[in-house]
Design a protein around this motif. Structure first.
Motif, mmCIF file in Angstrom:
data_model
loop_
_atom_site.group_PDB
_atom_site.id
_atom_site.type_symbol
_atom_site.label_atom_id
_atom_site.label_comp_id
_atom_site.label_asym_id
_atom_site.label_seq_id
_atom_site.Cartn_x
_atom_site.Cartn_y
_atom_site.Cartn_z
ATOM 1 N N ILE A 82 36.211 43.152 40.787
ATOM 2 C CA ILE A 82 35.690 43.976 41.880
ATOM 3 C C ILE A 82 34.461 44.650 41.310
ATOM 4 C CG2 ILE A 82 36.063 45.966 43.392
ATOM 5 C CD1 ILE A 82 39.051 45.461 43.219
ATOM 6 N N PHE A 83 33.353 44.525 42.023
ATOM 7 C CA PHE A 83 32.133 45.189 41.556
ATOM 8 C C PHE A 83 31.814 46.360 42.463
ATOM 9 C CE2 PHE A 83 27.401 45.520 41.924
ATOM 10 C CZ PHE A 83 27.213 46.198 40.737
ATOM 11 N N ALA A 92 30.576 46.888 47.988
ATOM 12 C CA ALA A 92 31.287 46.394 46.807
ATOM 13 C C ALA A 92 31.425 44.879 46.929
ATOM 14 C CB ALA A 92 32.659 47.043 46.725
ATOM 15 N N GLN A 93 31.645 44.222 45.784
ATOM 16 C CA GLN A 93 31.852 42.761 45.824
ATOM 17 C C GLN A 93 33.227 42.431 45.276
ATOM 18 O OE1 GLN A 93 28.770 40.671 43.610
ATOM 19 N NE2 GLN A 93 27.224 42.118 44.325
ATOM 20 N N HIS A 94 33.848 41.429 45.853
ATOM 21 C CA HIS A 94 35.130 40.929 45.346
ATOM 22 C C HIS A 94 34.921 39.482 44.940
ATOM 23 C CE1 HIS A 94 36.469 44.495 47.446
ATOM 24 N NE2 HIS A 94 37.623 44.405 46.803
ATOM 25 N N ILE A 95 35.108 39.201 43.681
ATOM 26 C CA ILE A 95 34.871 37.844 43.177
ATOM 27 C C ILE A 95 36.217 37.237 42.790
ATOM 28 C CG2 ILE A 95 33.675 36.487 41.412
ATOM 29 C CD1 ILE A 95 31.679 38.867 41.171
ATOM 30 N N SER A 96 36.581 36.159 43.451
ATOM 31 C CA SER A 96 37.886 35.542 43.169
ATOM 32 C C SER A 96 37.817 34.746 41.864
ATOM 33 C CB SER A 96 38.280 34.604 44.304
ATOM 34 O OG SER A 96 37.399 33.490 44.294
ATOM 35 N N TYR A 97 38.983 34.373 41.352
ATOM 36 C CA TYR A 97 39.010 33.547 40.138
ATOM 37 C C TYR A 97 38.262 32.231 40.353
ATOM 38 C CZ TYR A 97 41.532 36.531 36.991
ATOM 39 O OH TYR A 97 41.840 37.553 36.134
ATOM 40 N N PRO A 130 28.020 42.154 37.847
ATOM 41 C CA PRO A 130 28.896 41.013 37.553
ATOM 42 C C PRO A 130 28.219 39.942 36.700
ATOM 43 C CG PRO A 130 29.044 41.606 39.872
ATOM 44 C CD PRO A 130 27.976 42.467 39.288
ATOM 45 N N GLU A 131 26.909 39.791 36.867
ATOM 46 C CA GLU A 131 26.198 38.766 36.091
ATOM 47 C C GLU A 131 26.307 39.005 34.585
ATOM 48 O OE1 GLU A 131 25.151 40.199 38.809
ATOM 49 O OE2 GLU A 131 24.469 38.629 40.187
ATOM 50 N N PHE A 314 32.177 48.984 37.225
ATOM 51 C CA PHE A 314 31.405 50.034 37.899
ATOM 52 C C PHE A 314 30.028 50.137 37.264
ATOM 53 C CE2 PHE A 314 30.754 54.856 38.175
ATOM 54 C CZ PHE A 314 30.146 54.782 39.421
ATOM 55 N N GLU A 315 29.021 50.077 38.109
ATOM 56 C CA GLU A 315 27.642 50.087 37.610
ATOM 57 C C GLU A 315 27.144 51.498 37.288
ATOM 58 O OE1 GLU A 315 24.789 49.025 40.617
ATOM 59 O OE2 GLU A 315 23.459 48.059 39.184
ATOM 60 N N GLY A 316 27.754 52.513 37.919
ATOM 61 C CA GLY A 316 27.150 53.851 37.903
ATOM 62 C C GLY A 316 27.680 54.798 36.853
#
Ligand code: WTA
Length: 629
Positions: A82-83, A92-97, A130-131, A314-316
């Motif tokens: 989760i980003f 927010a972003q949710h990146i699956s497996y 995430p990158e 978390f970016e912040g």
């Protein structure tokens, strides 16, 4: 994967017993729960005197198949990452497996098409997006050795790290968001690269969209990615092949590139993650560290993904846009395990408790602390207000060098004790030593040391095995010496008391005083300097610099500002001293050694506890420092 977990005290006790009586058999059972291309032929070979440590010898493995591919069969749609962006207004972003696997493979191919191959060193200087995690995994996919440099480091610090490891590729971004600030990462990287000759290509991710200068070696991430597909078989690695290098501060000017290897690191980070946090399938786990530090490597990326967890990035920063950002994010994503640093807790505890209470924190089950000793006040505030006295707190002691958590309680399984990291993990043989290196028994205070290797111990310092030996294995032959002091109670619980060397932990960041002194000494008007830590109510420790200037006419605010700027430029803003005191001399022994013990007392204001100073070469400077502080 949950076979890794000891979920009751009885199971824990049994594991602990087996791990101490049959250490190798214990780790074999754990290691056999991972996917190996070829099983190892020997579990452990070590000699702390040489020093040499090897685990799972002859085993063939790729950590990304354990973090990604195997979950595609069981839980492809489960969220892996989760980003949560810096700006709460950005989605927010949710990146699956499944998606993470595909993106990692694509980036791996992008690295390959830009010349990267197994064994190459790739430097990552990126924001917490995430990158960054994807690039870390992409390096591991192709067997390239990643060296992540925290995005708060200066150009000079970045250049030194790139050059030390002869990195051939850099992955960076136009800029990074951190609170209200935008860090010009590309500008800093460009500056660094004027001092580096080994980088052939620099891949630039667009994050902030700011204008950037463009050089021949630069490639846009999004353009390079268009050229490649997402089919990238994992490189088969030997257990003992390096996985990554991560730099940590030492007592001399040069940072130490700690080298972690593939097999042991994978086994220990997954095992410790599972047990310390008692992660259950579907839980949302959040570690607030940056991937630029070991906590991010082991407990945002590798450990959680190896067990198929959902890990939040978390970016912040905790203060932006308001001082309730952490609690807002916990409520928004229904976080179950929350892992942060005492310095963040101490900073947030200064604000009205309503900032915590206004958020629904009922999802929280486990709280964690890492990076420095947690004081009683912060511990209780965390327990009362964040955990509402129903969440166990795991105070986890470990280091960049140890790869994973070594001393801690297991959430809800073993007992906690405020300000104590408590007990060594199964398989970890911690001891206390006196100054002469004798083991101390029972309730005691001394120097912490570890007697037997565990799978994720760093194997060497990149390019300098002699230094690895000198720093960690020479002071107390036969032991691993972490550089910390500790207390032990009658039940065997450990309380870490702090560093016993010239490293100061400021806001949870490991800072060597020597590189800061070197930076100060670069100033044309500085003759000599000495930096020590003193206790600070939010940062844990802060830095006090004593500097001798060429002429007392230089003693003014301008030089102090110049010195702070110099440290920020040479190392990074985190290393700026809070106090700079101009002195006419530094207390020295007759052999010319700076008496840091005395400077520490002076910085702490403990003027009447200096002990006998009559043997000093120059006792008069002590009087002068006292008068002027
Ligand atoms: C300190 C961070 C007390 C310690 C994971 C160690 C701690 C150094 C704790 C390593 C803790 C870390 N209690 N002190 N729970 N955790 N430390 O390499 O001095 O950034 O040697 O790794 O942080 O810092 P590093």
């Amino acid at each position: 994967m949950n076979n890794l977990a000891h979920q009751s005290l009885a199971a824990y006790d049994e594991a602990k017993q087996q791990a101490s009586e049959q250490t190798e058999a214990f780790w074999e059972t754990i290691a056999s729960q991972f996917e190996w291309h070829q099983k190892w032929d020997k579990t452990l070979e070590y000699d702390f005197h040489k020093p040499e440590v090897k685990w799972f010898l002859g085993g063939k493995v790729n950590i990304t198949e354990n973090c990604l591919d195997r979950h595609l069969i069981t839980q492809p749609d489960q969220t892996a990452i989760i980003f949560e962006p810096n700006d709460p207004k950005e989605a927010a972003q949710h990146i699956s497996y499944k998606e993470l696997h595909s993106r990692v493979c694509q980036v791996a191919n992008m690295l390959k098409s830009n010349g990267a191959k197994k064994g190459d060193r790739i430097c990552l200087y990126m924001p917490m997006v995430p990158e960054l995690a994807i690039t870390v995994l992409a390096c591991a996919r192709i067997g390239a050795i990643h060296s992540v440099v925290f995005a708060g480091f200066s150009a000079a610090a970045l250049a030194a790290r790139i050059n030390d490891a002869d990195c051939s590729l850099l992955v960076t971004a136009d800029g990074g968001f951190r609170g209200a600030k935008v860090t010009p990462l590309k500008d800093i990287a460009d500056d660094a690269l004027t001092h580096c000759s080994t980088i052939k290509t620099s891949i630039v991710l667009k994050r902030t969209g700011q204008e950037v200068a463009w050089n021949d070696i630069d490639v846009w991430w999004h353009e390079a990615l268009e050229e490649v597909d997402d089919n990238c078989p994992a490189e088969i690695m030997d257990s003992e092949d390096p996985l990554f290098i991560l730099y940590t501060s030492g007592s001399t000017g040069k940072p130490k590139g700690m080298v972690h290897t593939c097999g042991g690191y994978m086994v220990y980070t997954a095992y410790s993650f599972q047990n310390v946090f008692q992660y259950k399938k579907g839980d949302i786990y959040w570690c607030t560290a940056d991937i630029g530090w070991i906590t991010g490597h082991s407990y945002i990326v590798y450990g959680p993904l190896a067990v198929g967890a959902t890990t939040l990035m978390f970016e912040g920063v905790p203060s932006y846009p308001t001082y309730d950002r952490f609690w807002e994010v916990c409520a928004k994503h229904k976080v179950n395990q929350f892992y942060t640093a005492p310095t963040a807790i101490r900073a947030l505890q200064k604000y009205p408790v309503n900032l915590v209470n206004k958020h629904d924190l009922s999802s929280l089950k486990v709280l964690g602390s890492v990076g420095e000793p947690i004081n009683a006040e912060a511990w209780h505030w965390y327990d009362d207000h964040v955990g509402k006295n129903k969440c166990p707190i795991v105070d986890t002691w470990w280091q960049t060098e140890t790869g994973g958590i070594l001393i801690t309680s297991l959430a809800g399984v073993t007992s906690q004790k405020p300000t104590y990291a408590t007990l060594p993990m199964p398989g970890i043989q911690a001891v206390l030593l006196d100054q002469e290196g004798n083991e101390l028994a029972g309730e005691n205070e001394g120097i912490l040391a570890i007697k037997h290797p565990w799978p994720s111990i760093a194997r060497t310092i990149w390019g300098d095995h002699e230094r690895y030996k000198n720093v960690y294995f020479s002071a107390y032959p036969g032991y691993y010496f972490p550089g910390d002091g500790a207390l032990r109670d009658a039940k065997g619980n450990y309380r870490i008391t702090g560093r016993v060397d010239d490293v100061v932990i400021v806001s949870g960041h490991n800072l060597g005083t020597a590189p800061i002194e070197n930076a100060l000494n670069e100033h044309p008007n500085v003759v000599e300097s000495a930096v020590v830590g003193f206790s600070h109510d939010v940062k844990g420790n802060a830095l006090h610099a004593f500097v001798i200037v060429r002429s007392r006419a230089d003693e003014n605010e301008t030089i102090k500002n110049e010195l702070r700027a110099l440290v920020a430029k040479t190392i990074g803003p985190i290393a700026k001293p809070d106090r700079i005191q101009v002195v006419s001399g530094l207390p020295k022994t007759r052999s010319g050694k700076i008496m840091r013990r005395i400077l520490r007392k002076l910085a702490a204001g403990e003027h009447d506890q200096l002990g006998d100073i009559s043997t000093l070469l120059n006792p008069e400077v002590v009087e002068e420092i006292k008068r002027n502080s």
